[in-house]
Design an enzyme around this catalytic site. Structure first.
Site, PDB file in Angstrom:
ATOM      1  N   SER A 163      24.902  -7.773  10.080  1.00 29.02           N
ATOM      2  CA  SER A 163      23.594  -8.501  10.530  1.00 29.02           C
ATOM      3  C   SER A 163      23.169  -7.369  11.697  1.00 29.02           C
ATOM      4  O   SER A 163      21.902  -7.504  11.611  1.00 29.02           O
ATOM      5  CB  SER A 163      24.330  -9.612  11.442  1.00 29.02           C
ATOM      6  N   GLU A 164      23.712  -6.495  12.318  1.00 24.30           N
ATOM      7  CA  GLU A 164      23.190  -5.477  12.892  1.00 24.30           C
ATOM      8  C   GLU A 164      24.012  -4.234  12.681  1.00 24.30           C
ATOM      9  O   GLU A 164      25.151  -4.064  12.562  1.00 24.30           O
ATOM     10  CB  GLU A 164      23.137  -5.722  14.398  1.00 24.30           C
ATOM     11  N   THR A 165      23.229  -3.057  12.826  1.00 29.12           N
ATOM     12  CA  THR A 165      23.869  -1.642  12.925  1.00 29.12           C
ATOM     13  C   THR A 165      22.778  -1.118  14.001  1.00 29.12           C
ATOM     14  O   THR A 165      21.727  -1.373  14.161  1.00 29.12           O
ATOM     15  CB  THR A 165      23.391  -0.938  11.517  1.00 29.12           C
TER      16      THR A 165
END
Length: 277
Positions: A45-47
């Site tokens: 969902s996030e890096t």
């Protein structure tokens, strides 16, 4: 070029629970195109990318860093779980000696502080405004946070946690029903059971197909909206929240008098490696 990378499960003390984020500490900034390609490759969902601001600093002694967050499809303005995971990488793996570090972000300065086994994040509070009242069952309230573009729906109190966890949300339907750009995330919440251990004040789930995330497991930014809403409804500044995704995660919230919110949680690092480009 070699880039260090960590996968950290945030808002949990158990592996494979909470919300995983990929964290890349960088000695210097990269091209935006490369940030996005790495985030797409990681497919979480996030890096997040932590960059030194002062070239003479290092990750052990520095107290201020730049932080950016990317989903598999775009850069976002605020992400809680990847901020928590980034702080964990600095404190636990880079052995940062400061009790508090500050991230310069698209949402302003965000400070994170070690507090025992937890990390406490100082985040902006994003109060939603009422959009509509849609009856007593099953929907009790509909609010929109224009600053975060998150639509919040509260199910009626007659709905228990099992109703929330079994709810099926179709990403295709969401995308086709909202194309104005006013909404980029959907929060669904219900009142909790503070009298039952461990005493959650409210539950939630979060969906963001507009950002390439069908369902986010545990979402710090959503709780900048939820904390404001449930403060008004429950009259409590300190709350314990649980996000009811299949992975699940716990957040401790404290709404401050200065209009910000402390979000506390734990992390577990499950992977450490190197990206070779």
């Amino acid at each position: 070029m070699e880039i260090s990378i960590f996968t950290v499960d945030a808002f949990t003390n158990l592996p494979f629970k909470g919300n995983p984020a990929a964290i890349c500490p960088l000695s210097h900034a990269l091209r935006d195109e490369l940030y996005q390609r790495i985030a797409t490759e990681m497919n979480l969902s996030e890096t997040a990318f932590i960059t030194k601001i002062n070239p003479s600093d290092n990750f052990t002694t520095g107290s201020r860093f730049c932080l950016r967050w990317f989903t598999p499809t775009k850069e976002v303005d605020l992400c809680g779980h990847a901020t928590l995971a980034s702080a964990a990488v600095l404190f636990q793996h880079m052995k940062n000696m400061n009790p508090t570090v500050v991230f310069e972000t698209r949402s302003g300065d965000l400070s994170v502080t070690r507090c025992g086994e937890q990390i406490v994040m100082d985040f902006p509070l994003n109060p939603p405004t009422r959009e509509a009242a849609v009856g007593d069952h099953p929907i009790q309230d509909v609010y929109l946070s224009s600053s975060t573009k998150k639509l919040m729906i509260r199910l009626a109190d007659s709905c228990d946690r099992s109703v929330l966890t079994s709810l099926k949300v179709d990403s295709t339907t969401l995308l086709s029903s909202e194309r104005s750009g006013r909404v980029t995330g959907l929060i669904i919440t219900i009142i909790g059971s503070p009298d039952c251990q461990p005493g959650y004040d409210f539950y939630s789930r979060y969906f963001a197909p507009w950002n390439g995330i069908p369902e986010d497991p545990v979402t710090g930014s959503a709780h900048t909206v939820l904390a404001s809403y449930w403060l008004e409804k429950l009259g409590k500044r300190k709350m314990l929240a649980y996000q009811c995704s299949s992975r699940g995660g716990e957040l401790e919230l404290e709404v401050r008098e200065d209009g910000r919110v402390n979000i506390a949680g734990r992390t577990v690092t499950i992977l450490q490696g190197t990206i070779t480009l």
